[in-house]
Design a protein around this motif. Structure first.
Motif, PDB file in Angstrom:
ATOM      1  N   TRP A 144      -0.403   1.291   2.478  1.00  0.00           N
ATOM      2  CA  TRP A 144       0.105   0.259   1.560  1.00  0.00           C
ATOM      3  C   TRP A 144       0.168  -1.086   2.272  1.00  0.00           C
ATOM      4  O   TRP A 144      -0.243  -2.115   1.726  1.00  0.00           O
ATOM      5  CB  TRP A 144       1.493   0.642   1.048  1.00  0.00           C
ATOM      6  CG  TRP A 144       2.031  -0.291  -0.011  1.00  0.00           C
ATOM      7  CD1 TRP A 144       1.949  -0.130  -1.361  1.00  0.00           C
ATOM      8  CD2 TRP A 144       2.719  -1.530   0.204  1.00  0.00           C
ATOM      9  NE1 TRP A 144       2.550  -1.194  -2.004  1.00  0.00           N
ATOM     10  CE2 TRP A 144       3.028  -2.067  -1.068  1.00  0.00           C
ATOM     11  CE3 TRP A 144       3.106  -2.243   1.335  1.00  0.00           C
ATOM     12  CZ2 TRP A 144       3.707  -3.274  -1.233  1.00  0.00           C
ATOM     13  CZ3 TRP A 144       3.769  -3.447   1.184  1.00  0.00           C
ATOM     14  CH2 TRP A 144       4.059  -3.955  -0.087  1.00  0.00           C
ATOM     15  N   PRO A 155       4.375  -9.276   1.594  1.00  0.00           N
ATOM     16  CA  PRO A 155       4.685  -8.137   0.713  1.00  0.00           C
ATOM     17  C   PRO A 155       5.633  -7.134   1.356  1.00  0.00           C
ATOM     18  O   PRO A 155       5.620  -6.923   2.573  1.00  0.00           O
ATOM     19  CB  PRO A 155       3.304  -7.520   0.463  1.00  0.00           C
ATOM     20  CG  PRO A 155       2.353  -8.658   0.603  1.00  0.00           C
ATOM     21  CD  PRO A 155       2.924  -9.491   1.719  1.00  0.00           C
ATOM     22  N   HIS A 191      -1.964  -4.588   1.366  1.00  0.00           N
ATOM     23  CA  HIS A 191      -1.271  -5.781   0.867  1.00  0.00           C
ATOM     24  C   HIS A 191      -1.034  -6.848   1.924  1.00  0.00           C
ATOM     25  O   HIS A 191      -0.444  -7.886   1.628  1.00  0.00           O
ATOM     26  CB  HIS A 191       0.062  -5.380   0.248  1.00  0.00           C
ATOM     27  CG  HIS A 191      -0.059  -4.532  -0.975  1.00  0.00           C
ATOM     28  ND1 HIS A 191      -0.107  -3.150  -0.930  1.00  0.00           N
ATOM     29  CD2 HIS A 191      -0.166  -4.855  -2.295  1.00  0.00           C
ATOM     30  CE1 HIS A 191      -0.221  -2.668  -2.136  1.00  0.00           C
ATOM     31  NE2 HIS A 191      -0.267  -3.675  -2.995  1.00  0.00           N
ATOM     32  N   ILE A 226       4.851  -9.692  -3.671  1.00  0.00           N
ATOM     33  CA  ILE A 226       4.802  -8.265  -4.004  1.00  0.00           C
ATOM     34  C   ILE A 226       6.005  -7.525  -3.431  1.00  0.00           C
ATOM     35  O   ILE A 226       6.303  -7.617  -2.245  1.00  0.00           O
ATOM     36  CB  ILE A 226       3.507  -7.637  -3.471  1.00  0.00           C
ATOM     37  CG1 ILE A 226       2.286  -8.275  -4.152  1.00  0.00           C
ATOM     38  CG2 ILE A 226       3.492  -6.126  -3.681  1.00  0.00           C
ATOM     39  CD1 ILE A 226       0.963  -7.858  -3.540  1.00  0.00           C
TER      40      ILE A 226
END
Length: 269
Positions: free
Chosen positions: A258, A201, A262, A230
């Motif tokens: 974040w 991601p 992820h 992502i």
């Protein structure tokens, strides 16, 4: 997967790993091992590179990528990769090559194929691109040029202090090469596979007042990724030098949170 325990911070042009000094301490206080590798030849202090920019003129993107990959390959588990400016490009390339559990590109320069060229970026990069002779040497900013490109939200005295603390010349050969990436036939050094389904991601973070790499570049770069992996974009208040701007702690925590949320185990490089 096992939670990442290491963060690798990748600096951009016109600065060195010193530009991450606040983030290094901040992330170490959160319990992470933090690495901020310099480009090959950049292991000396800012003052030394300003006095002798020969290492800046000599370095190439393949050398930078090979060095970063060697650093990451020695780790026991995939790290979180966070890059600023040109470092954001290098993070994207590392992710494309199968490295990292998650990546964050802050005020990233564009990878090949991103053709958005805002007027503020033209003005900010003019000192390098105005003279073709700069293709073969290191090119620095004046204090005024630095403030426009990196520190436009700071007062004059604050900008000057940051200039004296962080600024070094940038590689004209690399910068000219990236500027012409969409003109040259074939793949250039900043090429990534936008269709790579195995990529970890990726988050783009942009400063809403960035003159050098404005938010529209981050949005355009993110839209180029076609794979189902992502890819997201977040925007914060601030200039290009977001890692040192007021409120940098919020940006640092948001990037890390974040990435931890992820993080995945990528396929082997």
């Amino acid at each position: 997967m096992t939670r990442p325990d290491t963060i690798v911070l990748v600096h951009g042009f016109w600065v060195t790993p010193r530009s991450w000094e606040h983030w290094i301490h901040h992330y170490e206080q959160r319990g992470f091992r933090v690495l901020a590798p310099a480009y090959p030849g950049f292991e000396v202090e800012v003052e030394a590179l300003n006095a002798d920019p020969a290492p800046i003129e000599a370095v190439t993107v393949p050398q930078i990528i090979a060095h970063l990959e060697a650093v990451v390959s020695e780790l026991d588990r995939p790290p979180i990769l966070i890059g600023h400016s040109a470092g954001g490009v290098f993070v994207q390339i590392l992710l494309d090559h199968g490295f990292g559990a998650a990546g964050v590109a802050i005020n990233s320069a564009p990878t090949e194929g991103v053709k958005v060229v805002p007027l503020s970026q033209v003005k900010a990069t003019f000192p390098v691109l105005k003279n073709p002779a700069n293709r073969h040497k290191a090119v620095g900013f004046t204090e005024e040029q630095w403030r426009y490109a990196f520190a436009n939200t700071f007062g004059e005295e604050e900008s000057r202090a940051l200039y004296e603390r962080y600024h070094i010349p940038a590689s004209g050969p690399i910068f000219w090469g990236s500027a012409l990436a969409n003109v040259h036939p074939g793949k250039d050094d900043n090429w990534v596979n936008y269709d790579n389904e195995a990529r970890a991601p990726l988050l783009f973070i942009s400063g809403n007042e960035d003159h050098l790499m404005p938010p529209k570049i981050q949005r355009s770069n993110a839209k180029h990724y076609n794979a189902a992996t992502i890819t997201e974009v977040k925007e914060f208040e601030g200039p290009h030098l977001l890692p040192a701007a007021p409120g940098w702690e919020e940006v640092a925590d948001s990037a890390l949170d974040w990435a931890l949320e992820h993080a995945v185990q990528p396929s082997a490089a």
